[in-house]
Design a protein around this motif. Structure first.
Motif, PDB file in Angstrom:
ATOM      1  N   HIS A   3       0.808  -1.175  -0.084  1.00  0.00           N
ATOM      2  CA  HIS A   3      -0.212  -0.103  -0.102  1.00  0.00           C
ATOM      3  C   HIS A   3       0.947   1.145   0.040  1.00  0.00           C
ATOM      4  CE1 HIS A   3      -3.845   2.202   1.686  1.00  0.00           C
ATOM      5  NE2 HIS A   3      -3.209   2.761   0.732  1.00  0.00           N
ATOM      6  N   CYS A   4       0.877   2.190  -1.177  1.00  0.00           N
ATOM      7  CA  CYS A   4       1.852   3.128  -1.110  1.00  0.00           C
ATOM      8  C   CYS A   4       0.958   4.353  -1.038  1.00  0.00           C
ATOM      9  CB  CYS A   4       2.237   3.140  -2.791  1.00  0.00           C
ATOM     10  SG  CYS A   4       3.100   1.958  -3.308  1.00  0.00           S
ATOM     11  N   HIS A   5       1.636   5.045  -0.070  1.00  0.00           N
ATOM     12  CA  HIS A   5       0.968   6.433   0.228  1.00  0.00           C
ATOM     13  C   HIS A   5       1.454   7.736  -0.424  1.00  0.00           C
ATOM     14  CE1 HIS A   5      -2.059   5.173   3.398  1.00  0.00           C
ATOM     15  NE2 HIS A   5      -1.218   4.065   2.847  1.00  0.00           N
ATOM     16  N   TYR A   6       1.050   8.294  -1.380  1.00  0.00           N
ATOM     17  CA  TYR A   6       1.658   9.554  -2.095  1.00  0.00           C
ATOM     18  C   TYR A   6       2.325   8.743  -3.472  1.00  0.00           C
ATOM     19  CZ  TYR A   6       3.393  14.134  -2.942  1.00  0.00           C
ATOM     20  OH  TYR A   6       3.649  15.320  -3.461  1.00  0.00           O
ATOM     21  N   ALA A   7       1.856   9.218  -4.654  1.00  0.00           N
ATOM     22  CA  ALA A   7       2.190   8.245  -5.719  1.00  0.00           C
ATOM     23  C   ALA A   7       3.611   8.318  -5.964  1.00  0.00           C
ATOM     24  CB  ALA A   7       1.476   8.873  -6.841  1.00  0.00           C
ATOM     25  N   ILE A   8       4.364   9.393  -5.913  1.00  0.00           N
ATOM     26  CA  ILE A   8       5.577   9.677  -6.340  1.00  0.00           C
ATOM     27  C   ILE A   8       6.614   9.511  -5.128  1.00  0.00           C
ATOM     28  CG2 ILE A   8       7.230  11.282  -7.507  1.00  0.00           C
ATOM     29  CD1 ILE A   8       4.825  12.859  -8.419  1.00  0.00           C
ATOM     30  N   PRO A   9       7.746   8.634  -5.507  1.00  0.00           N
ATOM     31  CA  PRO A   9       7.803   7.549  -6.120  1.00  0.00           C
ATOM     32  C   PRO A   9       7.211   6.173  -6.015  1.00  0.00           C
ATOM     33  CG  PRO A   9       9.839   7.582  -4.970  1.00  0.00           C
ATOM     34  CD  PRO A   9       8.886   8.719  -4.299  1.00  0.00           C
ATOM     35  N   HIS A  10       6.586   6.344  -4.769  1.00  0.00           N
ATOM     36  CA  HIS A  10       6.431   5.073  -4.264  1.00  0.00           C
ATOM     37  C   HIS A  10       5.486   3.957  -5.057  1.00  0.00           C
ATOM     38  CE1 HIS A  10       6.234   7.788  -0.580  1.00  0.00           C
ATOM     39  NE2 HIS A  10       7.446   7.245  -0.915  1.00  0.00           N
ATOM     40  N   ILE A  43      -1.518  -1.083  -4.111  1.00  0.00           N
ATOM     41  CA  ILE A  43      -2.498  -0.297  -3.848  1.00  0.00           C
ATOM     42  C   ILE A  43      -1.836   1.106  -3.749  1.00  0.00           C
ATOM     43  CG2 ILE A  43      -4.645   0.350  -2.213  1.00  0.00           C
ATOM     44  CD1 ILE A  43      -4.943  -2.513  -2.916  1.00  0.00           C
ATOM     45  N   THR A  44      -2.532   2.231  -4.295  1.00  0.00           N
ATOM     46  CA  THR A  44      -1.961   3.470  -4.210  1.00  0.00           C
ATOM     47  C   THR A  44      -2.940   4.468  -3.693  1.00  0.00           C
ATOM     48  OG1 THR A  44      -0.385   3.259  -5.787  1.00  0.00           O
ATOM     49  CG2 THR A  44      -0.671   5.411  -5.513  1.00  0.00           C
ATOM     50  N   THR A  45      -2.504   5.215  -2.477  1.00  0.00           N
ATOM     51  CA  THR A  45      -3.474   6.260  -2.154  1.00  0.00           C
ATOM     52  C   THR A  45      -2.680   7.474  -2.627  1.00  0.00           C
ATOM     53  OG1 THR A  45      -4.554   5.120  -0.280  1.00  0.00           O
ATOM     54  CG2 THR A  45      -4.529   7.278   0.125  1.00  0.00           C
ATOM     55  N   LEU A  46      -3.652   8.503  -3.138  1.00  0.00           N
ATOM     56  CA  LEU A  46      -3.407   9.663  -3.526  1.00  0.00           C
ATOM     57  C   LEU A  46      -3.468  10.785  -2.448  1.00  0.00           C
ATOM     58  CD1 LEU A  46      -4.801   9.101  -7.038  1.00  0.00           C
ATOM     59  CD2 LEU A  46      -2.422   8.800  -6.329  1.00  0.00           C
ATOM     60  N   HIS A  47      -2.607  11.549  -2.099  1.00  0.00           N
ATOM     61  CA  HIS A  47      -2.854  12.353  -0.824  1.00  0.00           C
ATOM     62  C   HIS A  47      -2.931  13.996  -1.475  1.00  0.00           C
ATOM     63  CE1 HIS A  47      -2.721   9.896   2.740  1.00  0.00           C
ATOM     64  NE2 HIS A  47      -1.869   9.070   1.815  1.00  0.00           N
ATOM     65  N   GLY A  48      -2.286  14.508  -2.403  1.00  0.00           N
ATOM     66  CA  GLY A  48      -2.743  15.843  -2.574  1.00  0.00           C
ATOM     67  C   GLY A  48      -1.503  16.282  -3.812  1.00  0.00           C
ATOM     68  N   THR A  49      -0.505  16.703  -3.420  1.00  0.00           N
ATOM     69  CA  THR A  49       0.492  17.483  -4.336  1.00  0.00           C
ATOM     70  C   THR A  49       1.030  16.554  -5.287  1.00  0.00           C
ATOM     71  OG1 THR A  49       2.039  17.329  -2.684  1.00  0.00           O
ATOM     72  CG2 THR A  49       0.985  19.440  -2.913  1.00  0.00           C
ATOM     73  N   ASP A  50       0.840  15.259  -4.975  1.00  0.00           N
ATOM     74  CA  ASP A  50       1.400  14.013  -5.836  1.00  0.00           C
ATOM     75  C   ASP A  50       0.496  14.260  -7.104  1.00  0.00           C
ATOM     76  OD1 ASP A  50      -0.710  13.241  -4.273  1.00  0.00           O
ATOM     77  OD2 ASP A  50      -0.047  11.263  -4.049  1.00  0.00           O
ATOM     78  N   ILE A  51      -0.665  14.561  -6.913  1.00  0.00           N
ATOM     79  CA  ILE A  51      -1.725  15.057  -8.152  1.00  0.00           C
ATOM     80  C   ILE A  51      -1.603  16.438  -8.435  1.00  0.00           C
ATOM     81  CG2 ILE A  51      -4.153  14.884  -8.788  1.00  0.00           C
ATOM     82  CD1 ILE A  51      -2.406  12.052  -8.676  1.00  0.00           C
ATOM     83  N   ILE A  57       0.388  19.132  -7.816  1.00  0.00           N
ATOM     84  CA  ILE A  57       1.290  19.825  -8.084  1.00  0.00           C
ATOM     85  C   ILE A  57       2.691  19.067  -8.784  1.00  0.00           C
ATOM     86  CG2 ILE A  57       3.180  21.414  -7.142  1.00  0.00           C
ATOM     87  CD1 ILE A  57       1.076  22.315  -5.022  1.00  0.00           C
ATOM     88  N   VAL A  58       3.204  18.327  -7.879  1.00  0.00           N
ATOM     89  CA  VAL A  58       4.469  17.434  -8.295  1.00  0.00           C
ATOM     90  C   VAL A  58       4.059  16.701  -9.569  1.00  0.00           C
ATOM     91  CG1 VAL A  58       6.431  16.038  -7.630  1.00  0.00           C
ATOM     92  CG2 VAL A  58       5.051  17.355  -5.976  1.00  0.00           C
ATOM     93  N   GLY A  59       2.984  15.838  -9.642  1.00  0.00           N
ATOM     94  CA  GLY A  59       2.664  14.992 -10.619  1.00  0.00           C
ATOM     95  C   GLY A  59       2.168  15.925 -11.944  1.00  0.00           C
ATOM     96  N   GLN A  60       2.142  17.000 -11.757  1.00  0.00           N
ATOM     97  CA  GLN A  60       1.993  17.776 -13.112  1.00  0.00           C
ATOM     98  C   GLN A  60       3.158  18.483 -13.681  1.00  0.00           C
ATOM     99  OE1 GLN A  60      -1.889  19.964 -13.219  1.00  0.00           O
ATOM    100  NE2 GLN A  60      -2.626  18.796 -11.442  1.00  0.00           N
ATOM    101  N   ASP A  61       4.227  18.336 -12.873  1.00  0.00           N
ATOM    102  CA  ASP A  61       5.428  18.904 -13.412  1.00  0.00           C
ATOM    103  C   ASP A  61       5.626  18.110 -14.610  1.00  0.00           C
ATOM    104  OD1 ASP A  61       8.244  20.265 -11.905  1.00  0.00           O
ATOM    105  OD2 ASP A  61       8.317  18.946 -13.692  1.00  0.00           O
ATOM    106  N   PRO A  62       6.359  18.580 -15.591  1.00  0.00           N
ATOM    107  CA  PRO A  62       6.541  17.808 -16.858  1.00  0.00           C
ATOM    108  C   PRO A  62       7.767  16.682 -16.519  1.00  0.00           C
ATOM    109  CG  PRO A  62       6.853  20.131 -17.253  1.00  0.00           C
ATOM    110  CD  PRO A  62       6.376  20.113 -15.881  1.00  0.00           C
ATOM    111  N   SER A  63       8.524  16.854 -15.613  1.00  0.00           N
ATOM    112  CA  SER A  63       9.381  15.881 -15.319  1.00  0.00           C
ATOM    113  C   SER A  63       8.825  14.663 -14.608  1.00  0.00           C
ATOM    114  CB  SER A  63      10.658  16.223 -14.528  1.00  0.00           C
ATOM    115  OG  SER A  63      10.407  17.391 -13.765  1.00  0.00           O
ATOM    116  N   PHE A  64       7.626  14.801 -13.987  1.00  0.00           N
ATOM    117  CA  PHE A  64       6.969  13.574 -13.456  1.00  0.00           C
ATOM    118  C   PHE A  64       5.526  13.199 -14.039  1.00  0.00           C
ATOM    119  CE2 PHE A  64       9.473  15.622  -9.886  1.00  0.00           C
ATOM    120  CZ  PHE A  64      10.445  14.696  -9.669  1.00  0.00           C
ATOM    121  N   ASN A  65       5.120  14.078 -14.650  1.00  0.00           N
ATOM    122  CA  ASN A  65       3.574  13.724 -15.205  1.00  0.00           C
ATOM    123  C   ASN A  65       3.439  12.195 -15.959  1.00  0.00           C
ATOM    124  OD1 ASN A  65       1.616  13.986 -17.736  1.00  0.00           O
ATOM    125  ND2 ASN A  65       0.989  15.497 -16.088  1.00  0.00           N
ATOM    126  N   GLN A  66       4.119  12.031 -16.732  1.00  0.00           N
ATOM    127  CA  GLN A  66       3.981  10.673 -17.440  1.00  0.00           C
ATOM    128  C   GLN A  66       4.190   9.488 -16.777  1.00  0.00           C
ATOM    129  OE1 GLN A  66       2.268   9.934 -20.232  1.00  0.00           O
ATOM    130  NE2 GLN A  66       2.119  12.418 -20.161  1.00  0.00           N
TER     131      GLN A  66
END
Ligand code: GMT
Length: 378
Positions: A89-96, A117-125, A127-136
């Motif tokens: 069970h990963c909390h916060y998508a990046i990089p878990h 199982i991944t639980t999304l918490h916030g800035t992983d979606i 802010i950080v997850g929308q940064d071009p270096s992490f988006n894909q």
């Protein structure tokens, strides 16, 4: 079930939720293995059924950026094999979530399986997850998770908006509090007595990152303090703490504002507070606001993100637009000046937190999700 949990182990709501979930699952008889780079801050030294596996990142002069995500994947793979884990069970998508995907692929080569199982918490979606270096890689990793949860309806919507992932089925499982811990009646108002019994005590707890708008906290307090002499207690630490301290100095509030730094246990402090200030820019849920409500502390905050799902505007607190210092100050003053209203809000907040966000009910939702992912009949 045998469950691996990975989270950010230092301060932050996602680490707190992950750790308290693990402890509660172990109390229900599951075997829980925390796989993180440090012992999670809310994890006491020993609990039956709870194990901690430290991720050690090998150093080498060539590595200007030591590859933590790979070291984590290797540790996850190792722990699943050694302890026969059913799921990670990963909390916060990046990089878990990415590390868990790698670990699962490695296991598949060895004809073993583990559910992710991944639980999304916030800035992983947001802010950080929308940064071009992490988006894909974020999109890929969440799409490859066996189950996905978000801590609010807001974050669920944001996930679809940001990643357009048609293959994702995001379930909302809200954050929770332990009603036995966040209970105003349980703790003496020591802090309030120390700082001046007759003066209202306003509190802010966060990681002092830019999104928390800690300068706004101080400015709201300044306006309240000008009308009713009060105290402000700032709990936590982070990059914007110097900015908050600077604001306090500039406004000449040094004798009324206390910076306590990072503290593991906040329930006894909240029991002394009259109002909780959270003028945040963006908040997928606002765990600290929930902890305040459960402790009978009305919340003055913004209507940003998922906060309106936690705070009932006008009933358990007041929510204004981001940056509306005047609105939040006026709301704080009107509640402090009307003791009857404060008492009603305090009681309703504590009751609402217990009714909608109680540990037992939410942990059962996770348990159910795990079982369906493993195709175990509940
Ligand atoms: O997303 C972050 O910036 C970090 C994360 C954390 O570890 O505290 O905060 C998020 O997760 C919390 C727990 O689910 C939520 O209560 C916070 O609202 C959320 N923070 C933001 O969305 C800014």
């Amino acid at each position: 079930m045998k469950i691996g949990i990975t989270c950010y182990p230092t301060y932050g709501g996602s680490g707190a939720v992950a750790t308290e979930l693990g402890i509660a699952l172990a109390a229900r008889g599951h075997e829980v293995h925390f796989i993180t780079y440090r012992q999670p801050f809310r994890l006491p030294s020993f609990l039956p059924g709870v194990y901690f596996h430290e991720v050690d990142v090998g150093r080498y002069p060539l590595f200007e950026y030591p590859p933590y995500d790979l070291a984590l994947a290797v540790r996850m793979h190792e722990v699943v094999r050694a302890h026969g884990l059913d799921l990670l069970h990963c909390h916060y998508a990046i990089p878990h979530a990415t590390s868990a995907w790698i670990a699962r692929e490695m296991l598949r080569e060895q004809r073993r399986d583990v559910k992710v199982i991944t639980t999304l918490h916030g800035t992983d979606i947001t802010i950080v997850g929308q940064d071009p270096s992490f988006n894909q890689i974020t999109k890929f990793s969440i799409e490859k998770s066996d189950r996905l949860t978000a801590v609010s309806e807001f974050l669920r919507r944001e996930t679809y908006n940001a990643f357009g992932c048609t293959a994702c089925d995001v379930a909302v499982i809200h954050n929770f509090i332990d009603p036995d811990v966040y209970d105003r009646a349980k703790y003496p108002p020591t802090l309030k007595e120390q700082l001046g019994q007759s003066k209202p005590l306003l509190m802010h707890i966060s990681n002092f990152r830019r999104v928390k708008r800690v300068r706004d906290v101080v400015q709201i307090f300044a306006r309240v303090n000008a009308e009713i002499p009060s105290r402000l207690v700032m709990v936590g630490d982070g990059p914007d703490r110097p900015a908050a301290e600077d604001e306090v100095r500039q406004l000449g509030l040094d004798s009324s504002v206390y910076f306590l730094g990072k503290l593991d246990v906040v329930a006894p402090l909240l029991a002394s507070a009259d109002l909780f200030l959270l003028p945040t820019q963006s908040e997928s849920f606002g765990l600290s606001a929930l902890e305040a409500l459960a402790s009978g502390v009305p919340v003055i905050g913004t209507n940003a993100g998922g906060l309106p799902e936690v705070v009932r505007d006008g009933e358990t607190g007041v929510l204004c637009g981001v940056g509306d210092i005047e609105g939040m100050s006026a709301a704080a003053l009107s509640i402090l000046l009307d003791r009857e209203r404060w008492t009603a809000m305090s009681a309703l907040g504590a009751e609402d937190a217990r009714t909608r966000f109680s540990l037992n009910a939410i942990v059962s939702q996770y348990e159910h999700l795990y079982m369906t992912s493993l195709e175990i009949r509940p």
